[in-house]
Design a protein around this motif. Structure first.
Motif, PDB file in Angstrom:
ATOM      1  N   ALA A   1      38.158  33.004  34.255  1.00 29.98           N
ATOM      2  CA  ALA A   1      37.501  34.042  35.054  1.00 29.98           C
ATOM      3  C   ALA A   1      36.324  34.688  34.336  1.00 29.98           C
ATOM      4  O   ALA A   1      35.913  35.784  34.675  1.00 29.98           O
ATOM      5  CB  ALA A   1      38.517  35.103  35.462  1.00 29.98           C
TER       6      ALA A   1
ATOM      7  N   SER B   1      30.562  37.627  37.981  1.00 28.74           N
ATOM      8  CA  SER B   1      31.978  37.687  38.349  1.00 28.74           C
ATOM      9  C   SER B   1      32.356  36.401  39.067  1.00 28.74           C
ATOM     10  O   SER B   1      31.597  35.922  39.912  1.00 28.74           O
ATOM     11  CB  SER B   1      32.227  38.888  39.263  1.00 28.74           C
ATOM     12  OG  SER B   1      33.528  38.822  39.819  1.00 28.74           O
TER      13      SER B   1
ATOM     14  N   HIS C   1      35.143  32.601  38.893  1.00 29.25           N
ATOM     15  CA  HIS C   1      36.041  31.723  38.148  1.00 29.25           C
ATOM     16  C   HIS C   1      35.420  30.344  37.946  1.00 29.25           C
ATOM     17  O   HIS C   1      35.623  29.445  38.766  1.00 29.25           O
ATOM     18  CB  HIS C   1      37.366  31.602  38.890  1.00 29.25           C
ATOM     19  CG  HIS C   1      38.103  32.899  39.026  1.00 29.25           C
ATOM     20  ND1 HIS C   1      37.712  33.907  39.887  1.00 29.25           N
ATOM     21  CD2 HIS C   1      39.212  33.366  38.394  1.00 29.25           C
ATOM     22  CE1 HIS C   1      38.554  34.931  39.783  1.00 29.25           C
ATOM     23  NE2 HIS C   1      39.467  34.632  38.890  1.00 29.25           N
TER      24      HIS C   1
ATOM     25  N   GLN D   1      45.862  28.010  32.799  1.00 28.36           N
ATOM     26  CA  GLN D   1      45.872  29.159  33.691  1.00 28.36           C
ATOM     27  C   GLN D   1      45.253  30.352  32.976  1.00 28.36           C
ATOM     28  O   GLN D   1      44.694  30.188  31.877  1.00 28.36           O
ATOM     29  CB  GLN D   1      47.283  29.449  34.200  1.00 28.36           C
ATOM     30  CG  GLN D   1      48.347  29.658  33.133  1.00 28.36           C
ATOM     31  CD  GLN D   1      49.749  29.640  33.743  1.00 28.36           C
ATOM     32  OE1 GLN D   1      50.554  28.779  33.389  1.00 28.36           O
ATOM     33  NE2 GLN D   1      50.052  30.573  34.621  1.00 28.36           N
ATOM     34  N   VAL D   2      45.317  31.551  33.575  1.00 28.81           N
ATOM     35  CA  VAL D   2      44.583  32.697  33.025  1.00 28.81           C
ATOM     36  C   VAL D   2      44.911  32.934  31.554  1.00 28.81           C
ATOM     37  O   VAL D   2      44.033  33.041  30.714  1.00 28.81           O
ATOM     38  CB  VAL D   2      44.894  33.976  33.830  1.00 28.81           C
ATOM     39  CG1 VAL D   2      44.087  35.154  33.265  1.00 28.81           C
ATOM     40  CG2 VAL D   2      44.584  33.789  35.300  1.00 28.81           C
ATOM     41  N   ASP D   3      46.199  32.981  31.240  1.00 24.69           N
ATOM     42  CA  ASP D   3      46.614  33.364  29.885  1.00 24.69           C
ATOM     43  C   ASP D   3      46.721  32.208  28.905  1.00 24.69           C
ATOM     44  O   ASP D   3      47.080  32.413  27.747  1.00 24.69           O
ATOM     45  CB  ASP D   3      47.957  34.105  29.935  1.00 24.69           C
ATOM     46  CG  ASP D   3      47.792  35.548  30.420  1.00 24.69           C
ATOM     47  OD1 ASP D   3      46.651  36.038  30.426  1.00 24.69           O
ATOM     48  OD2 ASP D   3      48.807  36.164  30.813  1.00 24.69           O
TER      49      ASP D   3
ATOM     50  N   GLY E   1      34.782  37.590  47.391  1.00 24.83           N
ATOM     51  CA  GLY E   1      35.208  37.106  46.078  1.00 24.83           C
ATOM     52  C   GLY E   1      36.231  35.991  46.203  1.00 24.83           C
ATOM     53  O   GLY E   1      36.210  35.022  45.446  1.00 24.83           O
ATOM     54  N   HIS E   2      37.117  36.141  47.154  1.00 27.73           N
ATOM     55  CA  HIS E   2      38.055  35.066  47.481  1.00 27.73           C
ATOM     56  C   HIS E   2      37.840  34.716  48.954  1.00 27.73           C
ATOM     57  O   HIS E   2      37.424  35.573  49.740  1.00 27.73           O
ATOM     58  CB  HIS E   2      39.498  35.512  47.223  1.00 27.73           C
ATOM     59  CG  HIS E   2      39.808  35.685  45.763  1.00 27.73           C
ATOM     60  ND1 HIS E   2      39.473  36.821  45.074  1.00 27.73           N
ATOM     61  CD2 HIS E   2      40.420  34.866  44.870  1.00 27.73           C
ATOM     62  CE1 HIS E   2      39.857  36.702  43.814  1.00 27.73           C
ATOM     63  NE2 HIS E   2      40.440  35.531  43.651  1.00 27.73           N
TER      64      HIS E   2
ATOM     65  N   GLY F   1      43.499  33.703  48.245  1.00 24.72           N
ATOM     66  CA  GLY F   1      43.178  34.506  47.063  1.00 24.72           C
ATOM     67  C   GLY F   1      44.448  34.850  46.314  1.00 24.72           C
ATOM     68  O   GLY F   1      44.516  34.766  45.092  1.00 24.72           O
TER      69      GLY F   1
END
Lengths: 673, 673
Positions: free
Chosen positions: A288, A37, A39, A211-213, A123-124, A147
């Protein structure tokens, strides 16, 4: 910038930094993949910038020596004079953790428990704190928790403002993602930092265009980014975010000119997402998604191969002989003033006529204003919230910087809240003024992430609350603020019931070490805590957080209320034939359970009255106490069942069931004849 | 623009507009002063712009006739083809109300009850709505409710997007204040509108340079504003906001080019706060301070004097003989598809292995995607929230505009939420996807002002909720979302307990006409509603909003839960020696009181279990029902007592008391031997 460049520009120094960056990449990829898990993409793109910040050296030609870019002491992570670094793109935590470990803040073995339960590595990023019990919390070297995207520059602005007002000599660096610049919040800070002259602020945009998408340019482009940032009055430089020379040149430029510069510095660093792991470079899907163990092995091999190459190359260069400046851990002397002593010297004034609680609060703020840790934030509602008297004495601009203990950022509730958190992290006590709907609503997530979670000592004022606000109407009538603040851990929720209490109780709010939401009202209400008050009750002289006040004894009913509706409850007790006791419950969270139990035992019937929506308010707090102690009592909740409308406070209380007569009707009480 | 100008430029037309503007100023000052509440300064500065919008005419040289600037029908305020006007600076309501009255939306006499109780004229604009019972709500002619600064351009963007996707031929005009441009939210919309090609958007900045606390330039300047807006890719024009010629020239320019333009149009209108009432012109103190009755009388005299002058002058000009175009009330045909029929044709697929509720939800969205009213919003978490299957079928860009029923605005939760509200106001059903912490937290105030208050039919998705999220940590673990949504009126709060239910129940969410918060999770959980499930319960086949499900009968205890912790509750029932009945309560607000009463009567002991902070969640909803019906039962709440940390979901449930064994321990249950 020639000087630094020519001197810095030794292959040896470049190799040294590349060696460290490679180690950091190796460690962070290892954590992510083994934890399954994290990024990778954004951690790799920001690594070279982190390396230059924490390990870079620049040449000070005046002093003829090298200086570390950052002033920090890994053995003393809370040293208040340290330069601050805010990882606004908090998902790059793995890179930050590896950097901090490599810099000596903690052992590299700790990286192996990244994201595991009981680990200091969240995690953050979670800011490092020493708790009262001596326990540590968070990660050594992390200056503030992040985060949630978009908060970082506001947190940095609060720290930079702290340095400016209280005379500290540190710089604040922020690492921004490109995707997060789609958020509105950073643009509030981008507007405020230069306008308020916070020129000790340097920020990087890790511009990896993904970015993510998918692609930032496809989804919601930032271009022309340089023009945007310049139009927001920043000095903007565009560099290759993987070129150590270019990064260090600009850091040298910022550092050596930092006391004389006119604008904050924004560095647009063009980077490559996934930089250093060939098969994921430029692939947004690895935002991620961890490397598989096979990919990891391959990457690690490449990293180690490169490190060996570097070591061989480095052995050919003699290390630089230029002396490196030791860090000087100086900080300005702390103000020695004592709040208790200031309180004793400045008692509240007298109240004679109906007065709004916002005025009572404002009077306290003004009379205790000399307390140097106190700093007041406003968002274009300074006068409306009652803070003007303080702000006149301690204005935003003035001859003596340490008397400039207020700031007005305009209509920027989110930025203001995070700035206050940033300043609180430096040990000061910010008081944040705006209407309740904005402090608890517009800025709810800033209160949550930046104040409630790290438990920052910020006092949050919510003025113009309830339908008692009247004519402004639904958009401004905050009837959910108690609920949304009670929904957060670590926050004390207080609603004073008259101006006298609002004034006196705020002393305790300032003495209390932790976040408080203080709910006050716009319009004048009858005084309760004065001699010969119209309710015929004996005024209490002192108030405590967490303590309710039994204002009136009775046998048949107990009515519990806080804020402007308490006057209505007291009127009910005067009008009704039944014997009614009335409790003032200014602290709604945590509620005074002992007093509730006592009352419940006695009257067996309890009613709460609140100028608030039926969910989440005082009624739920009281009901919880009743259930917790398994008390068999009849419970009635008098509250709003939905939004109201514009109208005079009196008309609204009558129509929406909060007037004395409507309360009697709902409880089935009978009038004295 | 010569054409329009030379033709328009008749003294007569200018006088006509000035006459109307003077009437509007006269009426709005009268309301404010007689109500003793309101915002004169900003109402006066925006009056001339409003006048040109609602009463201006421009020349269409191609058609040789005059056109009204705005297409509207005062007798049909909800005509879906109308041009929209959003008063983003809602405090200028008095000017808007006077304008609408003058335009014939309602009788001018109504203005006299401005801000009075039971009046249609709220302190800040309330959008006009026809309720199911045929009653009217809000103010005729108001296209959306405003009052909280910064929302307007996002609402407008949602309406413009609606026109683009569904083929409407209207324009959207937004009136922005200058102070509100200090907010971050407008910059999200300013970035998105041009990037998404919403070129039918025209916005004015009423740049009077004054805000509540003083000068915009002193407090937090916007300059260089023109450069900022150009860098955000708008076409920007700067004009005198009190010059009818200049305003109308630009409106003509926008209107006549509106189908071919490449960029949206931003008009920076330099105005004078208090314009028209000499005494208060340029005085920031009159932002929210009414004229005294003496000042009012003086101002009114001046207005009437000017009106008489104008009438005399006008009598000298023959009225324009150019024909004025009648409004053509055309709208594209409404899609005739029927959701129930689509549902019957597209049953859910089969579920076999543990699946996340986000996947179940996403499956439903995809299988019902053909329903044309359905539109999906994303904020860079499309895949993460499970919306990808829908968005592949109905992408943002494509050959057939009406199949382009999704949009990804990037990291802009606040803008997205308000855009969705704007689209919902046009009768469509937006589904808004992001993590729970952002949809309910970052965007809380947008949900409140733009969805909960006007009761917009928006479906709000909150994914990655609870500590079940695991490794991402506190910044992303939404443990307050149920509480902050329950704190709002008009919102149904639903948390499906397994993927099957998440899929099937979302049908009902789409059929339901009103705002819903849908709480879903990231990680796979055991299936409950399948044959031969591991819990040995009989799967229900259909689900209803507001109905709980008794999954297991028992005599000693009732455990009520929703979401991923329901599996833990079912395990408890399997493990415990005591006879335990288990209720699935997917609808948390409004909770199924009947089922709770039945259960309470039977077992006399009730426990709730929630992956949520102790305040504001399912436990409070159940406790409220118990108290309301005066049930004498033992109540236990199992919930989080504060923030958790990063870790695996299993480790976190164990450490923070939500695992089956920890639940048993807390309830004092004994294991079967």
């Amino acid at each position: 910038m020639k000087n630094q460049r020519t001197l810095f520009d030794t292959i040896g120094e470049k190799l040294r930094l590349e060696r460290i960056a490679t180690e950091i990449r190796d460690m962070s990829m290892d954590n992510i993949s083994k934890t399954k898990s994290g990024h990778p993409g954004g951690s790799l793109s920001v690594t070279d910038i982190l390396t230059c910040l924490y390990f870079g050296r620049i040449y000070n030609s005046r002093q003829g020596r090298l200086e570390n870019v950052l002033n920090y002491d890994p053995c003393d992570p809370l040293w208040e004079g340290r330069d601050r670094v805010i990882m606004s793109k908090g998902h790059a935590a793995p890179a930050l953790y590896a950097t901090l470990a490599r810099a000596g803040f903690f052992d590299c073995q700790v990286l192996k428990i990244y994201k595991k339960i009981d680990s200091p590595l969240e995690g953050h990023p979670a800011m490092f704190q020493l708790l009262e019990d001596g326990k540590e919390r968070g990660t050594r070297g992390v200056d503030f928790s992040t985060g949630s995207l978009g908060h970082g520059l506001s947190l940095a602005a609060g720290m930079a403002l702290h340095a400016k007002v209280y005379g500290y000599d540190y710089d604040v660096y922020t690492l921004l993602g490109d995707g997060e610049l789609q958020e509105g919040m950073p643009w509030e800070a981008l507007m405020t930092v230069p306008n308020k002259g916070l020129t000790r602020t340097c920020a990087f945009v890790d511009y990896n265009h993904l970015q993510v998408d998918g692609s930032v340019d496809d989804i919601n482009q930032l271009e022309p980014l340089e023009k945007k940032l310049k139009a927001f009055n920043w000095e903007v430089k565009v560099i290759d975010g993987h070129d150590f020379y270019e990064i260090l040149d600009l850091l040298a430029y910022f550092k050596l000119k930092r006391t004389t510069r006119k604008k904050p510095l924004m560095i647009i660093a063009n980077t490559l997402k996934g930089k250093g792991v060939q098969e994921i470079e430029g692939d947004f899907r690895y935002h991620a998604v961890p490397l598989t163990l096979e990919q990891l092995e391959k990457a690690s091999k490449a990293f180690h191969h490169r490190m060996e190459e570097i070591d061989r190359e480095m052995s050919r260069y003699s290390p630089s002989t230029v002396p490196v400046k030791e860090i000087e851990k100086t900080s300005p002397p702390l103000a020695q003033d004592d709040l208790r002593e200031i309180i004793s010297r400045n008692p509240p004034g007298e109240y004679k006529v109906p007065t709004a609680t916002r005025i009572g609060y404002g009077n306290c703020l003004a009379r205790l204003g000399e307390y140097k840790r106190l700093f007041v934030f406003n968002a274009d509602l300074e006068g409306a919230c009652g803070a003007s008297a303080f702000c006149k004495k301690f204005p935003e601009r003035g001859a003596n910087p340490e008397d400039c203990r207020s700031i007005n950022v305009g209509c920027q509730e989110c930025n203001m809240m995070a700035m206050a958190a940033g300043m609180a992290s430096c040990g000061k006590i910010p008081v944040v003024n705006t209407f309740g709907i904005f402090s608890t609503g517009r800025a709810w997530e800033m209160v949550r992430q930046d104040i409630s979670y790290p438990r920052m000592n910020v006092k949050i004022i919510g003025s113009h609350t309830g339908i008692a606000l009247g004519e402004y109407g639904v958009s401004h009538q905050s009837i959910e603020d108690v609920g949304v603040m009670r929904s957060l851990p670590n926050i004390v929720v207080i609603e004073p019931s008259d101006a006298v209490q609002a004034d006196k109780l705020f002393e305790k709010v300032l003495l209390y070490d932790g976040p408080v939401y203080y709910r006050i009202g716009r319009n004048p209400t009858d005084l309760i805590y004065v001699k010969n008050n119209i309710f015929g009750v004996e005024p209490v002289l002192d108030f405590e957080i967490g303590k309710g006040i039994l204002l009136r004894e009775g046998d048949d009913w107990t009515i519990i209320a806080s804020g402007s509706v308490l006057c209505q409850a007291l009127k009910v007790a005067q009008m009704a034939r039944e014997s009614i006791q009335v409790i003032d419950m200014p602290t709604i969270e945590p509620v005074d359970e002992a007093l509730i139990i006592k009352a419940a035992m006695k009257t067996k019937r309890i009613a709460t009255v609140q100028d608030h929506y039926k969910n989440g308010g005082l009624n739920d707090a009281v009901l919880r106490a009743i259930a917790k102690h398994r008390l068999q009592v009849e419970f009635h909740s008098i509250a709003l069942s939905g939004f109201a409308e514009s109208g005079s406070p009196g008309d609204l209380y009558e129509k929406y069931g909060l007037s004395a007569s409507r309360i009697m009707e709902q409880l089935g009480l009978t009038r004295k004849t």
